[in-house]
Design an enzyme around this catalytic site. Structure first.
Site, PDB file in Angstrom:
ATOM      1  N   PRO A  92      68.529 -25.173  33.024  1.00  0.00           N
ATOM      2  CA  PRO A  92      67.178 -25.497  32.558  1.00  0.00           C
ATOM      3  C   PRO A  92      67.158 -26.938  32.048  1.00  0.00           C
ATOM      4  CG  PRO A  92      68.308 -24.205  30.900  1.00  0.00           C
ATOM      5  CD  PRO A  92      69.259 -24.320  32.060  1.00  0.00           C
ATOM      6  N   ASP A 149      70.838 -30.643  29.957  1.00  0.00           N
ATOM      7  CA  ASP A 149      70.762 -29.184  29.953  1.00  0.00           C
ATOM      8  C   ASP A 149      70.198 -28.746  28.596  1.00  0.00           C
ATOM      9  OD1 ASP A 149      71.223 -26.435  29.886  1.00  0.00           O
ATOM     10  OD2 ASP A 149      73.108 -26.582  31.002  1.00  0.00           O
ATOM     11  N   HIS A 150      69.019 -28.143  28.618  1.00  0.00           N
ATOM     12  CA  HIS A 150      68.356 -27.788  27.353  1.00  0.00           C
ATOM     13  C   HIS A 150      69.070 -26.639  26.637  1.00  0.00           C
ATOM     14  CE1 HIS A 150      65.113 -28.672  24.726  1.00  0.00           C
ATOM     15  NE2 HIS A 150      64.267 -29.079  25.652  1.00  0.00           N
ATOM     16  N   ARG A 151      70.058 -26.020  27.272  1.00  0.00           N
ATOM     17  CA  ARG A 151      70.798 -24.950  26.604  1.00  0.00           C
ATOM     18  C   ARG A 151      71.760 -25.495  25.566  1.00  0.00           C
ATOM     19  NH1 ARG A 151      73.390 -22.004  31.700  1.00  0.00           N
ATOM     20  NH2 ARG A 151      73.764 -24.218  32.158  1.00  0.00           N
TER      21      ARG A 151
END
Length: 498
Positions: free
Chosen positions: A292, A468-470
Site C-alpha cells: 500500500p 510503504d504506508h505499512r
C-alpha cells in the site's frame, strides 16, 4: 569405452529456473577438462560462464545460441577418456543412457522421498555426480579432477586410498545450493521444485530454518500471501506435461504475423518476456499487488550543491558525481528515519513483522542494454561521497557488462533512482520489492525561485519519495524527504568528509 555423461544446466541461484544460451566456448569433438568453461548463459540477474563437471570429449551440444534452457535440462554430453574416466565410473553398476543419469541410492535414501518430477530428480542426481561447481564463479566444493561418486567402490580400491572425511548430505546440499552473500537462499531440491511449480521467487523469502535455511513451510507461507496474484499465471505452464516440453525450444513459438482478433490490426512482432524484463515485470507486479504505497514530493533548489561541485573541480580536487552527493544525504537521512530502511516479513500464522537493518545497502537504478537493474552499494552508510561515487561507477559498469553477481543485484535495503538522466522532472516510482521505499530525482533545470524575498533564476530539481504506508506514516516520509532536500540546499552542513 566409457559411456557418455550428460551435464544438466545447473541451478544458478536466486530461485532462477531458466537461462538463455548466449554462446558456446567448445565444439563437438573438443577435449575438455573438469571446470573448464563450456558456455556463456544469461539469466535474469547477469551473464555467467558455466564450467563442466566432467573431463572428456564433447559429443553433443544441447541447444543453439539464443535459445532458452530450463534448469535441470541437458546442456552438454561428454564422453570420458583415459584412465581417470574409467576410475570415476562405477565398476559394478550397469552403464546409464545419456537421457537417464544413473541413480545413486546411498545419497538418495539419505535425502528422503524422491521428488515426483523425474526431471528434477535427474538433475539432483546428476548434480551430485559432477565436480560440484554448480554456482558459477564461486569455486568447486570437491576440488578433484574427476567426477565424485557416492557409490561404494570395491573393497580393495577403498583400502588402497588414503582416508578422507566424506561430506554429509547436509554439507552437499549447502555447497550445492548456497548463494554467496545470502545464506537464506540455501534450500533443498524439493523446496526449489515446489517454489518453481507455484511461481514463488525464492530470493524474496527469508528462511525460518537454521542459519536462514528456507523450509517448505516458508514457501507455503509465501503461497498464502501471493497465491491470488501469481497462481493464475503459473497454471498454463503447469498444465503441460514436463516430458512434452522440448528442453531447447525457442520461446518465439508464435508466428510474428497474422491479424489480432481484438483490434483487427496486423501483428508486426511477438517478443517473449524473459531475462531481465521478465524479472522486472514479476517484481513490479508483486510490488503493486502487495504494497500500500503513497508518494510525496518536493521541489529543491540545488544551486548550492552544483556550485560546491564546480568549486571542487576548479581547485583541482576530485569531484564526485551529483548522484554520489545525494546518496550521501540519503544514507544520513536513513540514520535519522530508519523506518524507511526496513522490510515487511509475513509469519506462518499470518502475522507480520517489520525487520530493521543495522546498516544501509543503497540500491540505485541502472539502465543497461539488458534492461533496468538495481545493483546496491553494501554498507553505504560507512562511505564518504567520494567512496560512494567510486562504488556507484564500478557497479554501473559491471551491471552494463552483465557481470554483476546475485549478491550485488539482490541485497538492497533502499533504492535511489535518478530518472532525471532521461530528461523528466518527476515520477511516481514503483517500490523495489521487498524494500519499503524508493527516492527519485528529476532533472535539474533553471526555474524562477524566490531567494531572500527576491525573484532569481535557480537550479531546481524535484525529489519524489514513494513509501510503504505499512511501515510509517506521512510524517516520517515527509521528514526524511525534507531532510534530504535541506541537505541538497545546504550541502556543506553534511559534507565535512565529502
Amino acid at each position: 569405452m566409457s559411456e557418455p555423461r550428460v551435464f544438466l544446466l545447473p541451478d544458478l541461484g536466486e530461485g532462477l529456473t531458466e537461462a538463455e544460451l548466449v554462446s558456446w566456448h567448445v565444439a563437438v569433438g573438443d577435449e575438455i577438462a573438469v571446470d573448464q568453461p563450456i558456455a556463456e548463459v544469461e539469466t535474469a540477474k547477469s551473464a555467467v560462464e558455466v564450467p563442466s563437471p566432467y573431463a572428456g570429449i564433447v559429443t553433443e551440444l544441447h541447444g543453439q545460441p539464443g535459445e532458452t534452457l530450463d534448469v535441470g535440462k541437458p546442456l552438454i554430453t561428454v564422453t570420458p577418456v583415459g584412465a581417470n574416466a574409467g576410475a570415476a565410473a562405477d565398476d559394478a553398476a550397469p552403464a546409464p543412457s545419456p537421457a537417464q543419469p544413473e541413480v545413486q541410492p546411498t545419497e538418495t535414501e539419505l535425502a528422503g522421498p524422491k521428488p515426483a518430477n523425474a526431471a528434477a530428480e535427474a538433475y539432483r542426481e546428476e548434480e551430485k555426480a559432477g565436480s560440484g561447481n554448480v554456482l558459477i564463479g564461486y569455486g568447486t566444493p570437491g576440488g578433484h579432477g574427476v567426477a565424485r561418486r557416492t557409490r561404494a567402490r570395491k573393497a580393495a580400491v577403498a583400502l588402497a586410498e588414503p582416508a578422507e572425511p566424506k561430506p554429509t548430505e547436509d554439507d552437499l546440499t549447502l555447497l550445492r545450493t548456497r548463494v554467496p552473500g545470502k545464506l537464506g537462499a540455501v534450500i533443498s531440491p524439493l523446496v526449489r521444485r515446489m517454489a518453481r511449480e507455484h511461481g514463488v521467487d525464492l530470493g524474496d523469502i527469508s528462511g525460518s530454518g537454521d542459519s536462514g535455511l528456507i523450509m517448505r513451510r516458508d514457501v507455503e507461507a509465501a503461497l498464502r500471501t501471493t497465491a491470488p496474484v501469481e497462481a493464475p499465471a503459473a497454471k498454463p505452464e503447469e498444465a503441460k506435461p514436463a516430458e512434452t516440453r522440448p528442453a531447447t525450444a525457442p520461446r518465439e513459438a508464435a508466428p510474428a504475423n497474422g491479424v489480432d482478433a481484438r483490434t483487427g490490426l496486423g501483428i508486426a512482432a511477438r517478443t517473449p518476456v524473459r531475462g531481465v524484463r521478465k524479472a522486472v515485470a514479476a517484481n513490479m507486479a508483486r510490488s503493486r499487488a502487495e504494497i500500500p504505497e503513497a508518494t510525496v514530493w518536493v521541489d529543491v533548489d540545488a544551486t548550492a550543491l552544483l556550485e560546491l561541485r564546480e568549486g571542487l573541480k576548479a581547485n583541482g580536487a576530485e569531484a564526485p558525481g551529483l548522484l554520489a552527493f545525494i546518496a550521501r544525504f540519503v544514507t544520513a537521512g536513513l540514520k535519522k528515519y530508519p523506518e524507511l530502511n526496513t522490510r515487511i516479513e509475513a509469519a506462518e500464522d499470518g502475522s507480520q513483522e517489520i525487520v530493521a537493518f543495522d546498516g544501509v545497502n543503497l540500491g540505485f537504478a541502472a539502465q543497461t542494454d539488458r534492461g533496468l537493474v538495481v545493483p546496491s552499494v553494501r554498507g553505504a552508510e560507512k562511505l564518504s561521497a567520494r567512496e560512494l561515487d567510486g562504488e556507484i561507477r564500478r557497479l554501473t559498469q559491471v551491471a552494463r557488462d552483465g557481470k554483476a553477481t546475485p549478491t550485488e543485484l539482490g541485497s538492497g535495503t533502499f533504492t535511489l533512482n535518478n530518472y532525471g538522466v532521461f530528461g523528466v522532472d518527476g515520477s511516481a516510482a514503483i517500490i523495489n520489492h521487498p524494500e519499503v521505499a524508493i527516492l527519485g530525482v528529476g532533472r535539474i533545470i533553471d526555474k524562477p525561485w524566490v531567494v531572500n524575498g527576491e525573484l532569481a533564476v535557480r537550479k531546481v530539481t524535484e525529489l519524489t519519495l514513494t513509501f510503504d504506508h505499512r511501515v510509517c506514516d506521512g510524517g516520517t516520509a515527509g521528514g526524511f524527504l525534507r531532510f534530504v532536500a535541506d541537505a541538497i540546499e545546504n550541502p556543506t552542513s553534511l559534507l565535512a568528509d565529502i
